[in-house]
Scaffold this motif. Sequence first.
Motif, PDB file in Angstrom:
ATOM      1  N   SER A 327       2.878   0.574  -0.169  1.00 51.06           N
ATOM      2  CA  SER A 327       2.671   1.966   0.244  1.00 51.06           C
ATOM      3  C   SER A 327       1.476   2.086   1.188  1.00 51.06           C
ATOM      4  N   VAL A 328       0.561   1.129   1.104  1.00 52.27           N
ATOM      5  CA  VAL A 328      -0.623   1.137   1.971  1.00 52.27           C
ATOM      6  C   VAL A 328      -0.364   0.386   3.270  1.00 52.27           C
ATOM      7  N   ALA A 443      -2.362   1.483 -10.816  1.00 46.95           N
ATOM      8  CA  ALA A 443      -1.746   1.183  -9.524  1.00 46.95           C
ATOM      9  C   ALA A 443      -1.698   2.426  -8.644  1.00 46.95           C
ATOM     10  N   ILE A 444      -1.320   3.564  -9.224  1.00 41.36           N
ATOM     11  CA  ILE A 444      -1.262   4.813  -8.452  1.00 41.36           C
ATOM     12  C   ILE A 444      -2.653   5.210  -7.968  1.00 41.36           C
ATOM     13  N   PHE A 445      -3.632   5.069  -8.849  1.00 38.75           N
ATOM     14  CA  PHE A 445      -5.021   5.420  -8.497  1.00 38.75           C
ATOM     15  C   PHE A 445      -5.529   4.548  -7.347  1.00 38.75           C
ATOM     16  N   LEU A 446      -5.245   3.245  -7.405  1.00 36.09           N
ATOM     17  CA  LEU A 446      -5.695   2.341  -6.351  1.00 36.09           C
ATOM     18  C   LEU A 446      -4.979   2.618  -5.037  1.00 36.09           C
ATOM     19  N   VAL A 452      -7.231   6.346   1.571  1.00 35.74           N
ATOM     20  CA  VAL A 452      -8.506   6.830   2.113  1.00 35.74           C
ATOM     21  C   VAL A 452      -9.199   5.725   2.897  1.00 35.74           C
ATOM     22  N   ILE A 453      -9.229   4.523   2.329  1.00 37.13           N
ATOM     23  CA  ILE A 453      -9.858   3.391   3.008  1.00 37.13           C
ATOM     24  C   ILE A 453      -9.128   3.068   4.304  1.00 37.13           C
ATOM     25  N   TRP A 461      -8.217  -3.747   5.295  1.00 36.51           N
ATOM     26  CA  TRP A 461      -9.267  -3.526   4.286  1.00 36.51           C
ATOM     27  C   TRP A 461      -8.701  -2.770   3.083  1.00 36.51           C
ATOM     28  N   ALA A 462      -7.831  -1.809   3.368  1.00 29.11           N
ATOM     29  CA  ALA A 462      -7.214  -1.046   2.278  1.00 29.11           C
ATOM     30  C   ALA A 462      -6.346  -1.947   1.406  1.00 29.11           C
ATOM     31  N   LEU A 463      -5.556  -2.800   2.031  1.00 30.43           N
ATOM     32  CA  LEU A 463      -4.701  -3.717   1.280  1.00 30.43           C
ATOM     33  C   LEU A 463      -5.531  -4.664   0.431  1.00 30.43           C
TER      34      LEU A 463
END
Length: 509
Positions: A327-328, A443-446, A452-453, A461-463
Motif C-alpha cells: 500500500s506504501v 500493520a494498519i498503523f504502520l 506520511v513518511i 524510506w517509507a517502505l
Amino acid sequence: MNSSGLYSGNRFRQAILHYLLGRTAQAIASFIFIIWLVRLLSPVDYGAYMVLWGMVEMMAPLSSLGMLEAVRRFLPELALRGAPSALKWFVRWMTLIRFAIMVIWAALITAFWPDISAWLGFSVPQQDATLVAVGLIITVIGFRYATEMLESLLEQRWAQLIHSLMSIGRLAGVAILVFNENLSLEQLLWMDLIVSLVCLILAEFLLVRKLRNIQSTGDFHVSAREIFDFAWHMAGVNLLRAVANPGALRILVARTLGLEIAGMFAFLQQLLLIAGRYLPAKLLANIIRPMLISRYVAGEVDVVKQGMALLWKSNFLIIAICMAALSVAGNELIALASSGRFMDAGMIMVIMLLGLGATSQGQLVVMIMQIFPYTRQLKNLSILSAVTPVAVIIGSSWGLMGVVCGIVLGAWLMNSLTLLWLNYQAGRIQFDWFGTIRGLSIAIFLAAIGWVIEDKLGVWWALTFVLVAYVPGLMLVKPLNQLDMALLSRGLRRRARLFLHFTSKTYNN
C-alpha cells in the motif's frame, strides 16, 4: 529405517531445516527467472508462455482424480504402522494409475491442440511451436507426484533438492539460450521439458530407494474401497476447484482480456505465488500434514485443532505486513520488478493479496478436512468454486481491476463458508481473534505512518520504516498466546524460546 522413528520430533526438526533451505533456493531462482524472462520475451510470447504453464498447473488437479490427496492422507499412516506389503502395494498402484491418467490427458490435448491453442488466442506460428508443452503435463506433474510421496515420508532433503533443481535448471536453461542467442518460445519450452524429465527420473529413483529402506513391522492394511471413497470425494473437490485455480484463471484472463493483459496478470500472479509459498500454512503444509495425521491417528484431536488455529493466525500476520508494504510502495516495486513494463499495478497487487489470504486459509481448511473424515462434505462445499469464474467474466467488463476483484470475492465467499462449516462440525476451534486483530492493527498503523513518511521523505524510506518496525510492533502487542507457545515448544523444543517475545501471558484471548 524403523518406521517407529519415521515421524519423530528430531526428523520433524530436520525436515523443517531442509524445507526452509530448499524453499529459499527455489524462491531466489524463481524470482530471478520471472523478472529476467519478462525482459527477454515480447509481451505476446511472455503471455503465451505463462498461459501454457497455467495449463500445466490446471492439469495437476484435473489429472489427480483424488489420488494425490489419497497419497498425502494414507502414505504416512501406512509407513508408520502398515504391513510392508501394504505400503508397496499402495505406492505401486497409485503411481501406475496416476501415470496412465496423465498419458491419456496428454494424448487428448495433443489430438485437439489446434482447436485449444486457437481458443486461447495463439497465432498460427505459436500453435506449432507450443505443442511441446503437452509433454510438460507428464514430466512436471509426474515429478511433483513423486516428491509429494517423499515429503509425506518426511524426506524433505531429497524432495527440496529436486524442486530446487527444477527452478535452478530452468534459470540455467534461459542463460544457455541467451548465451547461444537462440531464445524463443519453442526453445524455452524444450528446455523446460528436458529439465523436468531429469527431475522426474531422479525423483522416482530416490522414492524407490527410500521405500526399500523403510522397515515396517506393523500389520495395518487400508482397503481399496476406503482409498477409492476418499479419492472419489477428492476428485470431485479437485474438478470443482480446478475452475478457480491459478492456471484456470490465467487462461480465463487470456480469453477475456487478451494475451498481453494475461501476461501482466500472470507476472503479478507469479510474484504472489512466490510470496504465498512462505505463508506458514503453505510453507509447512507438507511437513505439518504427516505430523498432524500421526497425532490424529493417536487420538490427539485437540492438537490438530490447535495446529490449525496457529497456522491460521500466522497467515494473517504475514499477509498484513505484505499489504501494508504494497500500500506504501506497490507501484514502485512492481515497476522495478518488471523493468517498467507494468506500471500503476500496486493497488491491483494489494487486492490480489486479499485473495491470497482467502486461498491460503482455504488450503489449510482443505488439509484439516482431509485429516478428519469430511471429504464428502468438502466436495459438496467446493461447488462454491463456480462463483469465481462467473465473477471474473462479469468483472472483465471493468478490465483487470474488475477481474481481480471478482477473484477475491469468489475466494473469500467459498473459503469463509467452508471454514464456518468446519468450525461448527468439528467442534469449536479456538481461533485467537483478539491476538490476530492486535497483529493486524499494527500493520494498519504502520501503513498510515508510512504514507506520511512517503509524503515527506519518499517512498523507499517509507517502505523501509514499515518493514523494519513490524517485528518490534509484534513484540509490543504480543499476538501469540500460551496455547500457541505450548504447541511451538512441543515441535521446536528449545528453539521455540524465540517466540516468547511475541507471546502474551493469557491462554485464550
